[in-house]
Design a protein around this motif. Structure first.
Motif, PDB file in Angstrom:
ATOM      1  N   SER A  59       9.556 -10.436  -1.297  1.00  0.00           N
ATOM      2  CA  SER A  59       8.758  -9.297  -1.451  1.00  0.00           C
ATOM      3  C   SER A  59       9.194  -8.547  -2.904  1.00  0.00           C
ATOM      4  O   SER A  59      10.409  -8.696  -3.257  1.00  0.00           O
ATOM      5  N   VAL A  60       8.317  -7.699  -3.489  1.00  0.00           N
ATOM      6  CA  VAL A  60       8.555  -7.011  -4.486  1.00  0.00           C
ATOM      7  C   VAL A  60       8.108  -5.768  -4.266  1.00  0.00           C
ATOM      8  O   VAL A  60       6.968  -5.359  -3.802  1.00  0.00           O
ATOM      9  N   ARG A  61       9.070  -4.699  -4.713  1.00  0.00           N
ATOM     10  CA  ARG A  61       8.637  -3.223  -4.432  1.00  0.00           C
ATOM     11  C   ARG A  61       8.525  -2.564  -5.755  1.00  0.00           C
ATOM     12  O   ARG A  61       9.534  -2.631  -6.425  1.00  0.00           O
ATOM     13  N   PHE A  62       7.383  -2.151  -6.257  1.00  0.00           N
ATOM     14  CA  PHE A  62       7.237  -1.372  -7.286  1.00  0.00           C
ATOM     15  C   PHE A  62       7.177   0.011  -7.083  1.00  0.00           C
ATOM     16  O   PHE A  62       6.458   0.604  -6.579  1.00  0.00           O
ATOM     17  N   GLY A  63       8.332   0.769  -7.425  1.00  0.00           N
ATOM     18  CA  GLY A  63       8.511   2.128  -6.904  1.00  0.00           C
ATOM     19  C   GLY A  63       8.364   2.317  -5.266  1.00  0.00           C
ATOM     20  O   GLY A  63       9.610   1.882  -4.588  1.00  0.00           O
ATOM     21  N   GLU A  64       7.543   2.978  -4.822  1.00  0.00           N
ATOM     22  CA  GLU A  64       7.331   2.994  -3.361  1.00  0.00           C
ATOM     23  C   GLU A  64       6.339   2.179  -2.725  1.00  0.00           C
ATOM     24  O   GLU A  64       6.026   2.200  -1.745  1.00  0.00           O
ATOM     25  N   ARG A  65       5.867   1.215  -3.502  1.00  0.00           N
ATOM     26  CA  ARG A  65       4.742   0.343  -3.154  1.00  0.00           C
ATOM     27  C   ARG A  65       5.118  -0.921  -3.009  1.00  0.00           C
ATOM     28  O   ARG A  65       5.749  -1.730  -4.118  1.00  0.00           O
ATOM     29  N   TRP A  66       5.007  -1.670  -1.989  1.00  0.00           N
ATOM     30  CA  TRP A  66       5.283  -3.164  -1.793  1.00  0.00           C
ATOM     31  C   TRP A  66       4.037  -3.873  -2.489  1.00  0.00           C
ATOM     32  O   TRP A  66       2.690  -3.561  -1.903  1.00  0.00           O
ATOM     33  N   LEU A  67       4.241  -4.876  -3.336  1.00  0.00           N
ATOM     34  CA  LEU A  67       2.984  -5.431  -4.008  1.00  0.00           C
ATOM     35  C   LEU A  67       2.113  -6.464  -2.953  1.00  0.00           C
ATOM     36  O   LEU A  67       0.891  -6.647  -3.189  1.00  0.00           O
ATOM     37  N   HIS A  68       2.862  -6.910  -1.837  1.00  0.00           N
ATOM     38  CA  HIS A  68       2.359  -7.891  -0.773  1.00  0.00           C
ATOM     39  C   HIS A  68       1.197  -6.941   0.012  1.00  0.00           C
ATOM     40  O   HIS A  68       0.369  -7.802   0.641  1.00  0.00           O
ATOM     41  N   GLU A  69       1.403  -5.560  -0.084  1.00  0.00           N
ATOM     42  CA  GLU A  69       0.714  -4.811   0.620  1.00  0.00           C
ATOM     43  C   GLU A  69      -0.786  -4.513   0.011  1.00  0.00           C
ATOM     44  O   GLU A  69      -1.676  -3.817   0.580  1.00  0.00           O
ATOM     45  N   LEU A  70      -0.787  -4.820  -1.235  1.00  0.00           N
ATOM     46  CA  LEU A  70      -1.879  -4.289  -2.162  1.00  0.00           C
ATOM     47  C   LEU A  70      -3.082  -5.326  -2.219  1.00  0.00           C
ATOM     48  O   LEU A  70      -2.715  -6.497  -2.153  1.00  0.00           O
ATOM     49  N   SER A  71      -4.065  -4.964  -2.063  1.00  0.00           N
ATOM     50  CA  SER A  71      -5.297  -5.879  -2.482  1.00  0.00           C
ATOM     51  C   SER A  71      -5.239  -6.283  -3.876  1.00  0.00           C
ATOM     52  O   SER A  71      -4.688  -5.833  -4.500  1.00  0.00           O
ATOM     53  N   PRO A  72      -5.884  -7.621  -4.120  1.00  0.00           N
ATOM     54  CA  PRO A  72      -5.957  -8.046  -5.483  1.00  0.00           C
ATOM     55  C   PRO A  72      -6.375  -7.005  -6.540  1.00  0.00           C
ATOM     56  O   PRO A  72      -5.783  -6.932  -7.802  1.00  0.00           O
ATOM     57  N   GLN A  73      -7.427  -6.237  -6.517  1.00  0.00           N
ATOM     58  CA  GLN A  73      -7.891  -5.246  -7.172  1.00  0.00           C
ATOM     59  C   GLN A  73      -6.955  -4.147  -7.441  1.00  0.00           C
ATOM     60  O   GLN A  73      -6.795  -3.668  -8.591  1.00  0.00           O
ATOM     61  N   GLU A  74      -6.147  -3.881  -6.254  1.00  0.00           N
ATOM     62  CA  GLU A  74      -5.327  -2.774  -6.584  1.00  0.00           C
ATOM     63  C   GLU A  74      -3.916  -3.281  -7.553  1.00  0.00           C
ATOM     64  O   GLU A  74      -3.350  -2.543  -8.169  1.00  0.00           O
ATOM     65  N   LYS A  75      -3.693  -4.358  -7.338  1.00  0.00           N
ATOM     66  CA  LYS A  75      -2.504  -5.085  -8.135  1.00  0.00           C
ATOM     67  C   LYS A  75      -3.151  -5.229  -9.683  1.00  0.00           C
ATOM     68  O   LYS A  75      -2.306  -4.797 -10.295  1.00  0.00           O
ATOM     69  N   VAL A  76      -4.316  -5.455  -9.822  1.00  0.00           N
ATOM     70  CA  VAL A  76      -4.985  -5.427 -11.331  1.00  0.00           C
ATOM     71  C   VAL A  76      -4.652  -4.116 -11.708  1.00  0.00           C
ATOM     72  O   VAL A  76      -4.271  -3.847 -12.793  1.00  0.00           O
ATOM     73  N   ASP A  77      -5.183  -3.009 -10.866  1.00  0.00           N
ATOM     74  CA  ASP A  77      -5.101  -1.735 -11.456  1.00  0.00           C
ATOM     75  C   ASP A  77      -3.810  -1.433 -11.800  1.00  0.00           C
ATOM     76  O   ASP A  77      -3.262  -0.480 -12.554  1.00  0.00           O
ATOM     77  N   LEU A  78      -2.681  -1.663 -10.806  1.00  0.00           N
ATOM     78  CA  LEU A  78      -1.455  -1.185 -11.176  1.00  0.00           C
ATOM     79  C   LEU A  78      -0.931  -1.941 -12.567  1.00  0.00           C
ATOM     80  O   LEU A  78      -0.282  -1.194 -13.164  1.00  0.00           O
ATOM     81  N   CYS A  79      -1.161  -3.362 -12.626  1.00  0.00           N
ATOM     82  CA  CYS A  79      -0.759  -3.809 -13.860  1.00  0.00           C
ATOM     83  C   CYS A  79      -1.331  -3.180 -14.954  1.00  0.00           C
ATOM     84  O   CYS A  79      -0.603  -2.897 -15.998  1.00  0.00           O
ATOM     85  N   ARG A  80      -2.617  -3.010 -15.080  1.00  0.00           N
ATOM     86  CA  ARG A  80      -3.312  -2.480 -16.176  1.00  0.00           C
ATOM     87  C   ARG A  80      -2.822  -0.947 -16.415  1.00  0.00           C
ATOM     88  O   ARG A  80      -2.583  -0.597 -17.641  1.00  0.00           O
ATOM     89  N   ASP A  81      -2.495  -0.327 -15.595  1.00  0.00           N
ATOM     90  CA  ASP A  81      -2.296   1.414 -15.501  1.00  0.00           C
ATOM     91  C   ASP A  81      -0.805   1.390 -15.710  1.00  0.00           C
ATOM     92  O   ASP A  81      -0.353   2.565 -16.549  1.00  0.00           O
ATOM     93  N   GLN A  82      -0.026   0.764 -15.060  1.00  0.00           N
ATOM     94  CA  GLN A  82       1.614   1.253 -15.027  1.00  0.00           C
ATOM     95  C   GLN A  82       2.561   0.235 -15.534  1.00  0.00           C
ATOM     96  O   GLN A  82       3.567   0.457 -15.833  1.00  0.00           O
ATOM     97  N   VAL A  83       1.828  -1.336 -16.260  1.00  0.00           N
ATOM     98  CA  VAL A  83       2.900  -1.766 -16.885  1.00  0.00           C
ATOM     99  C   VAL A  83       2.738  -2.305 -18.303  1.00  0.00           C
ATOM    100  O   VAL A  83       1.266  -2.532 -18.590  1.00  0.00           O
TER     101      VAL A  83
END
Length: 559
Positions: free
Chosen positions: A393-417
């Motif tokens: 598993s990967v935890r980005f801050g307080e969020r576990w990536l495996h718990e995110l939907s595909p769109q939430e991952k896209v949004d996280l990568c676009r906004d925060q990385v």
């Protein structure tokens, strides 16, 4: 007895021209290699190692200087002679197995192919191909196609292919870069067997310290020149001895080892004194750190002043700029637990990462080190959500990536990385400021805010005056700073950099290192860098070493 060197490079220069920009890959290199030697070329990416190999191999022509190999003057070769030279004198092995072998031919057929092009009779081809496969330990795999061989086995077949026409020179460009350490040793053992059996001269480009530790001679390159050498020899009792030498060019120039320069803080002016049988070099007064000096640089440090002092601090000064609008970013820590990534292959699963567990604190500069193929780039892709782990598993801050939907991952990568690549990744048809605007356009940032952010980002990296220039009008260091500005402009919480100094000379690379250090200290963004460059390792807060996909060492401020 012939005492002439087998390879002789004299004041060798190679210049690449891209649009109106000239990149000097080799800058007056001098090097001699004797017949039958095994030599490793080492140094950070971008110092000219592969360029030198290509020029010696006849794949590229030098811009100036003299280059002689086995009596051939490569500066004066006509096209037809150059083809003969490549067929008869040189065998080449590339890092990527796909470049070495044809996938629809068996191992034996691959080895026979160069001989067929050289007009060798069928029976002779068959016998020699089997003999070569025997030398590299693969006679029992002669009938297998590459897709049924492991990566290490493919590279050993590639060695046999390179030797098919019995060339006196073997060139290897990171030939163990995509295999694990056990396979790397098997490949190197095959190279050693070839050197011993045929007296072949071997020149290898490598980042692997295990390979470099087992050759006769190690040549370190810096800024397009050979700078230092390690030479090994056995005495009459069989004990191994090694000596380090600095290369003196024909006009008296030499490059001191970087470790010496950094330890004594040598800058700009040094003092020389001629002794009866040697020369001493003294740093300027006040440069040498004392045992009680609180500001003495440390290899790993928690805060910027000690980690970045010396060259990094000195070079950072011109790059200071205003904060990106929005102030310091909220810090984000990165944690991985049991992170594993496996890829299927015909011979079973190949593990790029295996059970890696670590934490990268918020607001830190963390560096991943390790040889090519150790899993550094795979790790960056996984923590950014660009790839899915096989396990863990990967935890980005307080969020576990495996718990995110595909769109939430896209949004996280676009906004925060934010991403910085070795090859810059700039759009050549856009100006500097237009390249930096691209992430904000994707985020639909309002025009006025977009302009403000772009201006601030370019000011931070020291390129405000170059905003209207096209990227082909910039140096390599300037292009990398544009790439950093583009990564920063949206105010990410995490900045990932994959070999950011890989295509830069040492001074320009030091400026990029200093800039990354400054970004961490002034913005609070978490920066993770994958790098071979030891100068990057020196300014890290945390240093994680990967080998064969496993975490083998962690160096922190407290260790």
């Amino acid at each position: 007895m012939d005492t002439d060197p087998f390879v002789r490079c004299h004041n060798l220069i190679k210049i690449y021209k891209i649009a109106d920009v000239e990149a000097v890959a080799l800058q007056g290199l001098n090097l001699e290699i004797a017949a039958g030697e095994m030599v490793a070329l080492v140094g950070p990416s971008g110092v000219g190692k592969s360029t030198l190999l290509n020029v010696i191999g006849g794949l590229d022509a030098p811009s100036a200087g003299r280059l002689q190999v086995a009596g051939w003057d490569l500066q004066r070769l006509r096209d037809r002679d150059r083809v003969r030279y490549k067929r008869q004198v040189v065998g080449f092995v590339w890092q990527q197995p796909a470049r070495n072998l044809l996938p629809y031919l068996s191992a034996q057929e691959n080895v026979e192919l160069p001989m067929e092009h050289n007009g060798v009779e069928t029976q002779v081809r068959r016998e020699r191909s089997l003999d070569l496969l025997e030398v590299v330990g693969l006679a029992d795999r002669a009938g297998f196609r590459p897709d049924r061989l492991s990566g290490g086995e493919q590279q050993r077949v590639a060695l046999a292919v390179a030797l098919a026409n019995n060339p006196p020179l073997l060139l290897g460009d990171e030939l163990t870069g995509q295999v694990d350490s056990r396979s790397a040793m098997q490949v190197f053992d095959a190279v050693s067997a070839i050197n011993e059996a045929f007296g072949t001269t071997v020149i290898i480009v490598t980042h692997d310290p295990l390979i470099a530790s087992r050759v006769d001679r190690v040549v370190t390159m810096r800024d397009g020149r050979a700078s230092t050498e390690i030479r090994r020899h056995c005495d009459l009792e069989g004990d191994l001895h090694e000596e380090e030498w600095v290369i003196l060019d024909p006009v008296g120039r030499l490059q001191l080892p970087r470790a010496y320069v950094n330890t004594l803080r040598m800058r700009e002016l040094v003092k020389l004194h001629l002794e009866p049988d040697h020369v001493t070099v003294w740093p300027s007064p006040g440069s040498v750190p004392s045992a009680t000096d609180d500001h003495q640089p440390a290899p790993i440090a928690a805060q910027s002043p000690p980690a970045g002092e010396g060259l990094a601090k000195e070079l950072a000064a011109p790059l200071l700029g205003p904060e990106i609008p929005g102030g310091r970013q909220p810090s984000v820590s990165m944690t991985v637990e049991g992170l594993t990534r496996a890829f299927p292959s015909p011979t079973g699963e190949v593990f790029a990462l295996q059970d890696v567990t670590l934490t990268m604190p918020a607001g830190s500069l963390s560096v991943l080190k390790g040889p090519s193929g150790s899993g550094k780039t795979t790790f960056l892709q996984l923590i950014a959500g660009l790839d899915e782990p096989t396990a863990g598993s990967v935890r980005f801050g307080e969020r576990w990536l495996h718990e995110l939907s595909p769109q939430e991952k896209v949004d996280l990568c676009r906004d925060q990385v934010g991403f910085v690549f070795q090859t810059f990744g700039l759009l050549p048809f856009l100006s500097v400021e237009e390249n930096v605007q691209v992430p904000l356009r994707l985020l639909r940032t309002p025009h006025l805010e977009r302009q403000t952010r772009v201006a601030a980002a370019l000011e931070r990296v020291g390129l405000a005056a170059r905003a209207r220039h096209r990227t082909d009008e910039l140096s390599g260091g300037e292009q990398q700073r544009v790439a950093i500005a583009r990564a920063l402009v949206k105010g990410p919480a995490l900045l990932l950099a994959d070999e950011p100094t890989g295509q830069l000379d040492s001074i320009t690379g030091a400026r990029i290192i200093a800039l990354l250090r400054e970004i961490v200290d002034q913005t609070g963004v978490t920066v993770v860098v994958a790098s071979h460059d030891p100068n990057v390792h020196e300014v890290a807060d945390w240093l994680f070493e990967l080998k064969d996909g496993r975490l083998v060492d962690t160096v922190s401020p407290s260790t």
